[in-house]
Motif scaffolding. Structure first.
Motif, PDB file in Angstrom:
ATOM      1  N   ALA A 151       7.944  32.130  -2.567  1.00  0.00           N
ATOM      2  CA  ALA A 151       7.460  30.406  -2.304  1.00  0.00           C
ATOM      3  C   ALA A 151       8.584  29.883  -1.937  1.00  0.00           C
ATOM      4  N   VAL A 152       8.521  28.857  -0.890  1.00  0.00           N
ATOM      5  CA  VAL A 152       9.449  28.104  -0.428  1.00  0.00           C
ATOM      6  C   VAL A 152       9.102  26.525  -0.329  1.00  0.00           C
ATOM      7  N   PRO A 153       9.471  25.440  -1.339  1.00  0.00           N
ATOM      8  CA  PRO A 153       8.962  24.557  -1.651  1.00  0.00           C
ATOM      9  C   PRO A 153       9.630  23.347  -0.482  1.00  0.00           C
ATOM     10  N   TYR A 154       9.061  22.332  -0.077  1.00  0.00           N
ATOM     11  CA  TYR A 154       9.647  21.369   0.789  1.00  0.00           C
ATOM     12  C   TYR A 154       9.122  19.998   0.231  1.00  0.00           C
ATOM     13  N   LYS A 155       9.945  18.938   0.878  1.00  0.00           N
ATOM     14  CA  LYS A 155       9.578  17.810   0.548  1.00  0.00           C
ATOM     15  C   LYS A 155       8.080  17.171   1.013  1.00  0.00           C
ATOM     16  N   SER A 156       7.861  17.671   2.162  1.00  0.00           N
ATOM     17  CA  SER A 156       6.669  17.221   2.666  1.00  0.00           C
ATOM     18  C   SER A 156       5.874  18.320   3.595  1.00  0.00           C
ATOM     19  N   SER A 157       4.803  18.225   3.953  1.00  0.00           N
ATOM     20  CA  SER A 157       3.996  19.225   4.651  1.00  0.00           C
ATOM     21  C   SER A 157       4.552  19.458   6.158  1.00  0.00           C
ATOM     22  N   PRO A 158       4.709  18.276   6.773  1.00  0.00           N
ATOM     23  CA  PRO A 158       5.411  18.206   8.014  1.00  0.00           C
ATOM     24  C   PRO A 158       6.546  19.048   8.299  1.00  0.00           C
ATOM     25  N   PHE A 218       0.764  -1.046   0.062  1.00  0.00           N
ATOM     26  CA  PHE A 218      -0.075  -0.079  -0.048  1.00  0.00           C
ATOM     27  C   PHE A 218       0.837   1.144   0.010  1.00  0.00           C
ATOM     28  N   ILE A 219       1.158   1.977  -1.253  1.00  0.00           N
ATOM     29  CA  ILE A 219       2.139   3.118  -1.274  1.00  0.00           C
ATOM     30  C   ILE A 219       1.336   4.265  -0.864  1.00  0.00           C
ATOM     31  N   THR A 220       2.079   5.130  -0.224  1.00  0.00           N
ATOM     32  CA  THR A 220       1.685   6.467  -0.099  1.00  0.00           C
ATOM     33  C   THR A 220       2.520   7.465  -0.610  1.00  0.00           C
ATOM     34  N   ALA A 221       2.021   8.453  -1.119  1.00  0.00           N
ATOM     35  CA  ALA A 221       3.201   9.725  -1.824  1.00  0.00           C
ATOM     36  C   ALA A 221       3.693  10.364  -0.923  1.00  0.00           C
ATOM     37  N   PHE A 222       3.458  10.727   0.351  1.00  0.00           N
ATOM     38  CA  PHE A 222       3.951  11.620   1.206  1.00  0.00           C
ATOM     39  C   PHE A 222       4.688  10.890   2.538  1.00  0.00           C
ATOM     40  N   ALA A 223       5.274  11.637   3.160  1.00  0.00           N
ATOM     41  CA  ALA A 223       6.222  11.142   4.244  1.00  0.00           C
ATOM     42  C   ALA A 223       5.222  10.855   5.542  1.00  0.00           C
ATOM     43  N   ALA A 224       5.837  10.058   6.216  1.00  0.00           N
ATOM     44  CA  ALA A 224       5.115   9.766   7.651  1.00  0.00           C
ATOM     45  C   ALA A 224       4.652  10.908   8.536  1.00  0.00           C
ATOM     46  N   TYR A 267       6.041  32.002   2.159  1.00  0.00           N
ATOM     47  CA  TYR A 267       5.334  31.024   2.487  1.00  0.00           C
ATOM     48  C   TYR A 267       5.605  29.295   2.167  1.00  0.00           C
ATOM     49  N   ALA A 268       5.373  28.814   2.911  1.00  0.00           N
ATOM     50  CA  ALA A 268       5.936  27.348   2.703  1.00  0.00           C
ATOM     51  C   ALA A 268       4.917  26.337   2.190  1.00  0.00           C
ATOM     52  N   TYR A 269       5.488  25.336   1.492  1.00  0.00           N
ATOM     53  CA  TYR A 269       4.379  24.263   1.105  1.00  0.00           C
ATOM     54  C   TYR A 269       5.144  22.930   0.665  1.00  0.00           C
ATOM     55  N   GLY A 270       4.251  21.978   1.071  1.00  0.00           N
ATOM     56  CA  GLY A 270       4.915  20.480   0.911  1.00  0.00           C
ATOM     57  C   GLY A 270       4.172  19.704  -0.013  1.00  0.00           C
ATOM     58  N   ASN A 271       2.968  20.060  -0.647  1.00  0.00           N
ATOM     59  CA  ASN A 271       2.202  19.500  -1.408  1.00  0.00           C
ATOM     60  C   ASN A 271       1.505  20.434  -2.340  1.00  0.00           C
ATOM     61  N   GLY A 301       9.043  27.531  13.246  1.00  0.00           N
ATOM     62  CA  GLY A 301      10.293  28.029  13.830  1.00  0.00           C
ATOM     63  C   GLY A 301      10.590  29.511  13.106  1.00  0.00           C
ATOM     64  N   GLY A 302       9.700  30.065  12.437  1.00  0.00           N
ATOM     65  CA  GLY A 302       9.864  31.455  12.033  1.00  0.00           C
ATOM     66  C   GLY A 302      10.645  31.432  10.765  1.00  0.00           C
ATOM     67  N   ARG A 303      11.066  30.594  10.295  1.00  0.00           N
ATOM     68  CA  ARG A 303      11.753  30.519   8.947  1.00  0.00           C
ATOM     69  C   ARG A 303      10.937  30.766   7.619  1.00  0.00           C
ATOM     70  N   ALA A 304       9.526  30.469   7.610  1.00  0.00           N
ATOM     71  CA  ALA A 304       8.663  30.736   6.551  1.00  0.00           C
ATOM     72  C   ALA A 304       7.538  31.640   7.499  1.00  0.00           C
ATOM     73  N   SER A 305       6.996  32.424   6.759  1.00  0.00           N
ATOM     74  CA  SER A 305       5.970  33.537   7.624  1.00  0.00           C
ATOM     75  C   SER A 305       4.538  32.621   7.816  1.00  0.00           C
ATOM     76  N   PHE A 306       4.129  31.846   6.481  1.00  0.00           N
ATOM     77  CA  PHE A 306       2.711  31.287   6.580  1.00  0.00           C
ATOM     78  C   PHE A 306       2.720  29.966   5.702  1.00  0.00           C
ATOM     79  N   MET A 307       1.753  29.255   5.893  1.00  0.00           N
ATOM     80  CA  MET A 307       1.408  28.245   4.816  1.00  0.00           C
ATOM     81  C   MET A 307      -0.068  27.742   4.782  1.00  0.00           C
ATOM     82  N   PHE A 308      -0.450  26.959   3.949  1.00  0.00           N
ATOM     83  CA  PHE A 308      -1.928  26.186   4.020  1.00  0.00           C
ATOM     84  C   PHE A 308      -1.282  24.876   4.294  1.00  0.00           C
ATOM     85  N   ALA A 309      -1.935  24.312   5.167  1.00  0.00           N
ATOM     86  CA  ALA A 309      -1.936  22.921   5.654  1.00  0.00           C
ATOM     87  C   ALA A 309      -3.441  22.345   5.829  1.00  0.00           C
TER      88      ALA A 309
END
Length: 325
Positions: A182-189, A36-42, A158-162, A197-205
């Motif tokens: 815009a600052v991309p990340y590998k995953s939402s967590p 059962f494959i999932t596309a995103f991190a634990a 702003y940060a995003y992981g998906n 931590g204040g390294r990005a101002s906001f995100m949609f989660a």
């Protein structure tokens, strides 16, 4: 024995032989473990849902259902893997609008087709997304965030992981004129960690992965992406109302697919069991507590939904002004 009777007897024997041969060649599914494959991190919303489904599906099918995280490239790694797997029902995927609705418009080159390369099995739920900021940021609503953004334009990000987080933030950024980086990340967590931590101002989660941080005060919620207030957070205003943009309406969907060409009896078995699981009162309560809205649908309804969502997200990506990478 007349000719007519002989023909009937011959046809009956042939049919019986074929039926016996088919039964011997096609043992009852499943007979071994299912990947059962999932596309995103634990820790991500889809990972949490996958593990809830897997536990119950294993009990229903009497075979191990092993969850495997193949995170990265906005779900492309997992989608590519499943698209190329044998269509025998022993490799399935918990996917989202990221892999099957938005990616075709976010990337110039995609090594899978979200429609042709997959077999829809069942829809599970929707996740309303929320606008979140660090608990330390001196804002308590969207109006204050916009004012803060104008004063700190050079450092606003702003940060995003998906894809839902990306499209929501890009659309919000465009219609409000914030011009945040815009600052991309590998995953939402991971993205959430940097917002806290204040390294990005906001995100949609999604509410599921943000819940613990909200309760601890590390994150503050300012609005929800759906066009109506959600029962999951009834006191939270909609982004649409806060910025006077009625068309601002984005939510993530979650469903299960297999590779294209799966046998219908296998699809039917999986679809029936998964919809039964997702429709149970226990599962509905668990999903609701996670911040999800249960939407269980079988394969025959999930397929048309996926095709419809592909068109809708294409328009949303275009409206947000996102240039494909």
């Amino acid at each position: 024995m007349n000719n007519s009777f002989r023909k009937i007897l011959t046809a009956s024997c042939l049919a019986a032989a074929l039926a016996g041969s088919t039964a011997a060649a096609s043992p009852s599914y499943p007979t071994k473990e299912i990947r059962f494959i999932t596309a995103f991190a634990a820790g991500s919303a889809s990972d949490i849902v996958a593990r809830l489904i897997a536990e119950r599906l294993q009990a229903a099918l009497h075979q191990p259902v092993i969850v495997e995280n193949k995170a990265g490239a906005s779900g492309q790694i997992a989608a590519n893997f499943v698209a190329k797997a044998p269509p025998d029902g022993y490799t399935i995927m918990l996917a989202t609008n990221t892999t099957h609705s938005a990616n075709p418009y976010l990337f110039k080159t995609l090594h899978y087709d979200p429609i042709k390369d997959f077999t829809p099995i069942a829809q599970i739920c929707n996740f309303p997304f929320v606008l979140a900021v660090s608990g330390k940021l001196p804002v308590s609503n969207i109006k204050e965030l916009l004012a803060y953004g104008k004063k700190h334009a050079s450092t606003l990000s702003y940060a995003y992981g998906n894809s839902t987080g990306q499209v929501s933030a890009a659309a919000f950024d465009k219609v409000t004129g914030l011009a945040a980086t815009a600052v991309p990340y590998k995953s939402s967590p991971q993205a959430m960690t940097d917002v806290i931590g204040g390294r990005a101002s906001f995100m949609f989660a999604d509410l599921a992965s943000a819940a613990g941080y909200i309760q601890s005060g590390k994150l503050k919620l300012l609005g929800v992406t759906t066009n109506k207030r959600t029962a999951l957070a009834p006191d939270l205003p909609t982004i649409a109302d806060a910025i006077h943009q009625p068309g601002f309406n984005l939510a993530a969907w979650v469903g299960i697919f297999g590779p294209a060409g799966m046998p219908k009896p296998v699809v039917d078995r999986l679809s029936t069991e998964i919809v039964k699981i997702a429709s149970s009162e226990d599962m509905r309560q668990r999903l609701t507590r996670l911040g999800a809205e249960p939407t269980p649908e079988p394969a025959e309804k999930f397929g048309p939904f996926v095709a419809q969502q592909l068109t809708i997200w294409g328009q949303k990506v275009k409206e947000a002004g996102i240039v494909p990478q």
